[in-house]
Enzyme design. Structure first.
Site, mmCIF file in Angstrom:
data_model
loop_
_atom_site.group_PDB
_atom_site.id
_atom_site.type_symbol
_atom_site.label_atom_id
_atom_site.label_comp_id
_atom_site.label_asym_id
_atom_site.label_seq_id
_atom_site.Cartn_x
_atom_site.Cartn_y
_atom_site.Cartn_z
ATOM 1 N N ASP A 129 -43.117 16.142 -30.843
ATOM 2 C CA ASP A 129 -44.388 15.389 -31.516
ATOM 3 C C ASP A 129 -44.920 15.426 -33.155
ATOM 4 O O ASP A 129 -45.055 16.116 -33.262
ATOM 5 C CB ASP A 129 -45.514 15.198 -30.584
ATOM 6 N N GLU A 166 -39.249 13.914 -33.394
ATOM 7 C CA GLU A 166 -39.951 13.491 -33.563
ATOM 8 C C GLU A 166 -40.206 12.875 -34.748
ATOM 9 O O GLU A 166 -41.119 13.700 -34.955
ATOM 10 C CB GLU A 166 -40.944 12.254 -32.470
#
Length: 520
Positions: free
Chosen positions: A202, A261
């Site tokens: 993330d 990401e």
């Protein structure tokens, strides 16, 4: 299993809270995921990615982690995770877990230690905590803004300020601190030792901030995400972290991977995350952001393939996830949006590289825009003064079966209400229809697995009428997508393998908003 399985894998994203509820509390859990794995096997995916299931106050749907090495009781136990992992592996599915290294929860013991420590203490140095500006430090250290709206700084009781690029309950870690790096390596090892096949990382672009913390001089800085330079995203030093992590991944058997990401200002900068000694994949959000047009889709494909080829990586195609509006709605909503989303899916499945499918895309689920105000839980909703709907609309639970909400997701009322009109969109209802979105996904993914021309490899564009993209994958496969509204005649030889509108015949005429696969 191939040692480079990720280069052309189909990965299915599971938003755990909304996938399947086993214990009847209205929230999805790990046991529910385990029970529904046969659906994914039948769908034809190679791996699953689980969103965070760690202990968390849930200020941001679990992306505010209070303990990186356990399971929140809402989702089950470590034993439930181990059982899920073992069952997935027995079915031939790999499992990626979400890891959140940019920030912790404000309830994490590390942050509690930082708050209890004095300025300059090593415990406080775990986080980005600074003196403020102004005569008495009453102003934030700089003009950085939270991705969720408002300032990115909150003042502590002792007068210093801590950085949170997301919600105030998500303080940013200081990745220039070597102890943070060492402790997070232990987190990765904890899950690798349990047998996970990799990590979705993330905010992979955000862990290193410019050392001077300079002002941006801009308002609405989030508009630059993926389009311009920001002093708190995509700093060069972040690649030191991933080179270290790659060495760790490679020390384990079984081809464990890291998936970034990451948002970068150019395709070239994004490709740096997947150099040979760094991560294995980076989400390609360019296709997700492209308008529905042949020209825009072709530009994205050409640029993406060219830049990843420079570093020897493959491209990862993404049309949706838990943070963006669902493709059906984004492409026009209603019947038109549904046709376009279906056509875009088959187009992406035929491209070289890997594909990610977000849960519900295989059912053609639309965004739920009319959720009750008091049901919304995304922090964007409150931090925007209830002017931005946030991401709850793409997180509404999966409909599995039955005639009434929540359609087999749970025996209780679901945490977000499921629209009653989804009765015809359930897995059970679509499994019974030959022309359903689900049947199209199953057929296409089965063909993708069987056809040696698909997956990793090269692409050759073919001449096609305006508004149509057509390309060949060797040996003997062609894909054509009509982005227009009217049917077009195509001079493409071969027999029909699959069409996004579920038609079973091919007379050389491709309807609008339709993709066709042809084989020799």
């Amino acid at each position: 299993m191939s040692p480079t399985w990720w280069r052309d894998a189909v990965v299915y994203q599971i938003y755990v809270r909304s996938f399947a509820d086993d214990d009847g509390d209205g929230l999805g859990d790990l046991a529910g995921v385990r029970a529904r794995l046969p659906h994914l096997v039948r769908l034809g995916v190679d791996a699953v990615w689980l969103t965070p299931f760690y202990p968390s106050p849930m200020a941001d749907g679990g992306y505010d982690v209070a303990d990186y090495c356990d399971v929140d009781p809402t989702f089950g136990t470590l034993a439930d995770f181990d059982a899920l992992l073992a069952h997935a592996h027995s079915l031939g599915l790999r499992v990626l877990v979400d890891v959140v290294p940019n920030h912790t929860s404000d309830q994490h013991p590390w942050f509690a230690e930082a708050l209890a420590a004095a300025s300059g203490d090593v415990a406080r140095d775990r986080y980005v905590i600074r003196d403020g500006r102004g005569a008495d430090g009453e102003l934030p250290p700089n003009d950085w803004e939270s991705v969720f709206g408002g300032p990115a700084w909150t003042r502590l009781d002792d007068g210093q300020w801590y950085l949170h690029l997301f919600a105030p309950q998500q303080p940013d870690l200081n990745w220039r601190n070597q102890q943070v790096r060492a402790d997070f390596r232990k987190v990765l090892k904890f899950w690798l030792d349990r047998g996970v096949d990799g990590f979705r990382i993330d905010v992979a672009h955000g862990m290193i901030k410019h050392p001077d913390l300079p002002d941006t001089g801009r308002h609405k800085q989030i508009s630059l995400l993926g389009r311009g330079e920001l002093p708190y995203f995509d700093q060069d030093e972040v690649h030191e972290i991933y080179r270290d992590w790659r060495q760790l991944f490679d020390s384990y058997q079984g081809a464990r991977i890291g998936v970034a990401e990451a948002w970068a200002s150019t395709s070239e900068r994004l490709a740096r995350y997947v150099r040979a000694d760094e991560l294995h994949q980076a989400f390609n959000f360019a296709l997700l952001e492209a308008p529905w047009s042949a020209a825009d889709f072709r530009t994205v494909v050409d640029e993406s393939l060219a830049t990843t080829a420079q570093v020897g990586a493959t491209t990862t195609w993404v049309l949706g996830n838990h943070d963006v509006q669902r493709p059906v709605t984004r492409y026009g909503d209603g019947e038109l949006g549904a046709r376009r989303a279906r056509a875009a899916a088959l187009f992406s499945f035929a491209l070289p590289g890997s594909v990610y499918v977000y849960q519900g895309e295989e059912l053609g689920l639309p965004e739920v825009l009319n959720l009750p105000d008091d049901a919304r839980q995304d922090p964007i909703w409150e931090r925007s003064g209830r002017t931005e709907l946030g991401r709850d609309g793409c997180r509404v639970p999966m409909p599995w079966s039955g005639a009434h909400p929540p359609f087999g997701f749970s025996s209780a009322a679901s945490w977000l209400p499921v629209p009653g009109e989804w009765a015809q969109l359930t897995v059970a209802a679509q499994s019974a229809r030959d022309d359903s979105v689900l049947r199209t996904y199953r057929d296409a993914l089965a063909l993708r697995r069987e056809n040696p021309a698909l997956g990793d490899g090269a692409l050759q564009w073919l001449d096609a009428p305006e508004g149509v993209l057509a390309f060949r994958r060797e040996p003997g496969f062609a894909c054509a997508t009509n982005f227009g509204a009217s049917p077009v005649e195509l001079d493409l030889p071969g027999r029909l393998l699959c069409r996004s509108d579920a038609a079973s015949d091919w007379d050389g005429v491709l309807p609008g908003a339709t993709t066709a696969w042809l084989g020799s």
